[in-house]
Scaffold this motif. Sequence first.
Motif, PDB file in Angstrom:
ATOM      1  N   MET A 120      22.327  18.733  -0.274  1.00 45.33           N
ATOM      2  CA  MET A 120      21.300  18.219   0.616  1.00 45.33           C
ATOM      3  C   MET A 120      19.899  18.430   0.044  1.00 45.33           C
ATOM      4  O   MET A 120      19.034  17.585   0.195  1.00 45.33           O
ATOM      5  CB  MET A 120      21.439  18.912   1.983  1.00 45.33           C
ATOM      6  CG  MET A 120      20.579  18.312   3.032  1.00 45.33           C
ATOM      7  SD  MET A 120      21.032  16.611   3.300  1.00 45.33           S
ATOM      8  CE  MET A 120      20.622  16.402   4.955  1.00 45.33           C
ATOM      9  N   ASN A 121      19.708  19.574  -0.618  1.00 44.35           N
ATOM     10  CA  ASN A 121      18.414  19.873  -1.223  1.00 44.35           C
ATOM     11  C   ASN A 121      18.071  18.873  -2.316  1.00 44.35           C
ATOM     12  O   ASN A 121      16.913  18.474  -2.467  1.00 44.35           O
ATOM     13  CB  ASN A 121      18.421  21.289  -1.800  1.00 44.35           C
ATOM     14  CG  ASN A 121      17.421  22.168  -1.106  1.00 44.35           C
ATOM     15  OD1 ASN A 121      16.664  21.690  -0.267  1.00 44.35           O
ATOM     16  ND2 ASN A 121      17.442  23.439  -1.438  1.00 44.35           N
ATOM     17  N   ARG A 122      19.080  18.478  -3.104  1.00 45.27           N
ATOM     18  CA  ARG A 122      18.835  17.518  -4.180  1.00 45.27           C
ATOM     19  C   ARG A 122      18.412  16.166  -3.612  1.00 45.27           C
ATOM     20  O   ARG A 122      17.553  15.498  -4.168  1.00 45.27           O
ATOM     21  CB  ARG A 122      20.088  17.356  -5.049  1.00 45.27           C
ATOM     22  CG  ARG A 122      20.267  18.520  -6.008  1.00 45.27           C
ATOM     23  CD  ARG A 122      21.349  18.246  -7.000  1.00 45.27           C
ATOM     24  NE  ARG A 122      22.640  18.385  -6.294  1.00 45.27           N
ATOM     25  CZ  ARG A 122      23.759  17.832  -6.686  1.00 45.27           C
ATOM     26  NH1 ARG A 122      23.799  17.094  -7.761  1.00 45.27           N
ATOM     27  NH2 ARG A 122      24.873  18.011  -6.010  1.00 45.27           N
ATOM     28  N   ILE A 123      18.997  15.778  -2.519  1.00 40.14           N
ATOM     29  CA  ILE A 123      18.646  14.499  -1.902  1.00 40.14           C
ATOM     30  C   ILE A 123      17.201  14.523  -1.408  1.00 40.14           C
ATOM     31  O   ILE A 123      16.440  13.577  -1.613  1.00 40.14           O
ATOM     32  CB  ILE A 123      19.624  14.169  -0.753  1.00 40.14           C
ATOM     33  CG1 ILE A 123      21.023  13.927  -1.311  1.00 40.14           C
ATOM     34  CG2 ILE A 123      19.136  12.964   0.038  1.00 40.14           C
ATOM     35  CD1 ILE A 123      22.087  13.776  -0.248  1.00 40.14           C
ATOM     36  N   LEU A 124      16.813  15.641  -0.782  1.00 41.16           N
ATOM     37  CA  LEU A 124      15.439  15.744  -0.289  1.00 41.16           C
ATOM     38  C   LEU A 124      14.425  15.765  -1.434  1.00 41.16           C
ATOM     39  O   LEU A 124      13.354  15.154  -1.342  1.00 41.16           O
ATOM     40  CB  LEU A 124      15.287  16.988   0.581  1.00 41.16           C
ATOM     41  CG  LEU A 124      15.982  16.922   1.945  1.00 41.16           C
ATOM     42  CD1 LEU A 124      15.822  18.248   2.669  1.00 41.16           C
ATOM     43  CD2 LEU A 124      15.422  15.794   2.777  1.00 41.16           C
ATOM     44  N   ARG A 125      14.736  16.470  -2.513  1.00 31.62           N
ATOM     45  CA  ARG A 125      13.841  16.473  -3.675  1.00 31.62           C
ATOM     46  C   ARG A 125      13.729  15.073  -4.273  1.00 31.62           C
ATOM     47  O   ARG A 125      12.653  14.652  -4.687  1.00 31.62           O
ATOM     48  CB  ARG A 125      14.307  17.469  -4.723  1.00 31.62           C
ATOM     49  CG  ARG A 125      13.807  18.882  -4.422  1.00 31.62           C
ATOM     50  CD  ARG A 125      14.167  19.816  -5.504  1.00 31.62           C
ATOM     51  NE  ARG A 125      15.599  20.121  -5.277  1.00 31.62           N
ATOM     52  CZ  ARG A 125      16.410  20.648  -6.156  1.00 31.62           C
ATOM     53  NH1 ARG A 125      15.970  20.962  -7.338  1.00 31.62           N
ATOM     54  NH2 ARG A 125      17.663  20.895  -5.865  1.00 31.62           N
ATOM     55  N   PHE A 126      14.849  14.356  -4.334  1.00 31.66           N
ATOM     56  CA  PHE A 126      14.834  12.992  -4.852  1.00 31.66           C
ATOM     57  C   PHE A 126      13.974  12.084  -3.964  1.00 31.66           C
ATOM     58  O   PHE A 126      13.170  11.290  -4.468  1.00 31.66           O
ATOM     59  CB  PHE A 126      16.274  12.456  -4.929  1.00 31.66           C
ATOM     60  CG  PHE A 126      16.365  11.036  -5.374  1.00 31.66           C
ATOM     61  CD1 PHE A 126      16.106  10.685  -6.689  1.00 31.66           C
ATOM     62  CD2 PHE A 126      16.690  10.035  -4.463  1.00 31.66           C
ATOM     63  CE1 PHE A 126      16.191   9.366  -7.104  1.00 31.66           C
ATOM     64  CE2 PHE A 126      16.772   8.715  -4.863  1.00 31.66           C
ATOM     65  CZ  PHE A 126      16.521   8.379  -6.187  1.00 31.66           C
ATOM     66  N   LEU A 127      14.099  12.218  -2.665  1.00 28.34           N
ATOM     67  CA  LEU A 127      13.284  11.418  -1.745  1.00 28.34           C
ATOM     68  C   LEU A 127      11.803  11.786  -1.851  1.00 28.34           C
ATOM     69  O   LEU A 127      10.931  10.915  -1.730  1.00 28.34           O
ATOM     70  CB  LEU A 127      13.787  11.580  -0.312  1.00 28.34           C
ATOM     71  CG  LEU A 127      15.150  10.948  -0.018  1.00 28.34           C
ATOM     72  CD1 LEU A 127      15.578  11.291   1.412  1.00 28.34           C
ATOM     73  CD2 LEU A 127      15.113   9.462  -0.223  1.00 28.34           C
ATOM     74  N   ASP A 128      11.508  13.062  -2.082  1.00 29.13           N
ATOM     75  CA  ASP A 128      10.116  13.475  -2.298  1.00 29.13           C
ATOM     76  C   ASP A 128       9.544  12.832  -3.550  1.00 29.13           C
ATOM     77  O   ASP A 128       8.391  12.403  -3.573  1.00 29.13           O
ATOM     78  CB  ASP A 128      10.020  15.000  -2.401  1.00 29.13           C
ATOM     79  CG  ASP A 128      10.122  15.677  -1.056  1.00 29.13           C
ATOM     80  OD1 ASP A 128       9.976  14.979  -0.029  1.00 29.13           O
ATOM     81  OD2 ASP A 128      10.362  16.907  -1.030  1.00 29.13           O
ATOM     82  N   LYS A 129      10.342  12.767  -4.604  1.00 30.25           N
ATOM     83  CA  LYS A 129       9.867  12.142  -5.846  1.00 30.25           C
ATOM     84  C   LYS A 129       9.619  10.659  -5.640  1.00 30.25           C
ATOM     85  O   LYS A 129       8.649  10.106  -6.154  1.00 30.25           O
ATOM     86  CB  LYS A 129      10.878  12.366  -6.965  1.00 30.25           C
ATOM     87  CG  LYS A 129      10.901  13.792  -7.458  1.00 30.25           C
ATOM     88  CD  LYS A 129      11.919  13.986  -8.550  1.00 30.25           C
ATOM     89  CE  LYS A 129      11.975  15.463  -8.946  1.00 30.25           C
ATOM     90  NZ  LYS A 129      12.957  15.708  -9.992  1.00 30.25           N
ATOM     91  N   ILE A 130      10.466  10.010  -4.867  1.00 30.44           N
ATOM     92  CA  ILE A 130      10.254   8.590  -4.581  1.00 30.44           C
ATOM     93  C   ILE A 130       8.979   8.404  -3.759  1.00 30.44           C
ATOM     94  O   ILE A 130       8.188   7.489  -4.008  1.00 30.44           O
ATOM     95  CB  ILE A 130      11.481   7.997  -3.860  1.00 30.44           C
ATOM     96  CG1 ILE A 130      12.654   7.898  -4.828  1.00 30.44           C
ATOM     97  CG2 ILE A 130      11.166   6.625  -3.271  1.00 30.44           C
ATOM     98  CD1 ILE A 130      13.927   7.418  -4.200  1.00 30.44           C
ATOM     99  N   ALA A 131       8.744   9.277  -2.793  1.00 33.06           N
ATOM    100  CA  ALA A 131       7.526   9.186  -1.980  1.00 33.06           C
ATOM    101  C   ALA A 131       6.282   9.384  -2.845  1.00 33.06           C
ATOM    102  O   ALA A 131       5.279   8.678  -2.673  1.00 33.06           O
ATOM    103  CB  ALA A 131       7.567  10.214  -0.859  1.00 33.06           C
TER     104      ALA A 131
END
Length: 116
Positions: free
Chosen positions: A1-12
């Motif tokens: 779950m943490n990896r998904i949130l970090r990935f979404l942060d990078k996209i943002a």
Amino acid sequence: MNRILRFLDKIAVLFIVFYSLGNMLHSCGFGIWVLPLQDYDISLQIAERSINKIFAFLGVMGFLLLLKNKHPFLQKIEMLLWICAFLLIPYWLHLIPSVDQAYFQNSETIQRGINE
């Protein structure tokens, strides 16, 4: 779950960077959708300049938003820019004519050209 949130942060972050760059480039005249307003009334040219200033300002604020965590001294600059934003942006918005004003002035100009 943490990896998904970090990935979404990078996209943002990428969206903010592209948005900021696009705003600043467009306000400098390098935009894709640049309209030739030299043929129209001066009020539309003033409105375009005001909108370009607002978008350039928002672009700079977007970059400061991204960089202020790594560089704490940028928080003071951001604070000054927010004060400037609260003072200048309402004035720039005031310079933009309403649709009725712009249409009425341009229709008068067109009518004068037809009648001459």
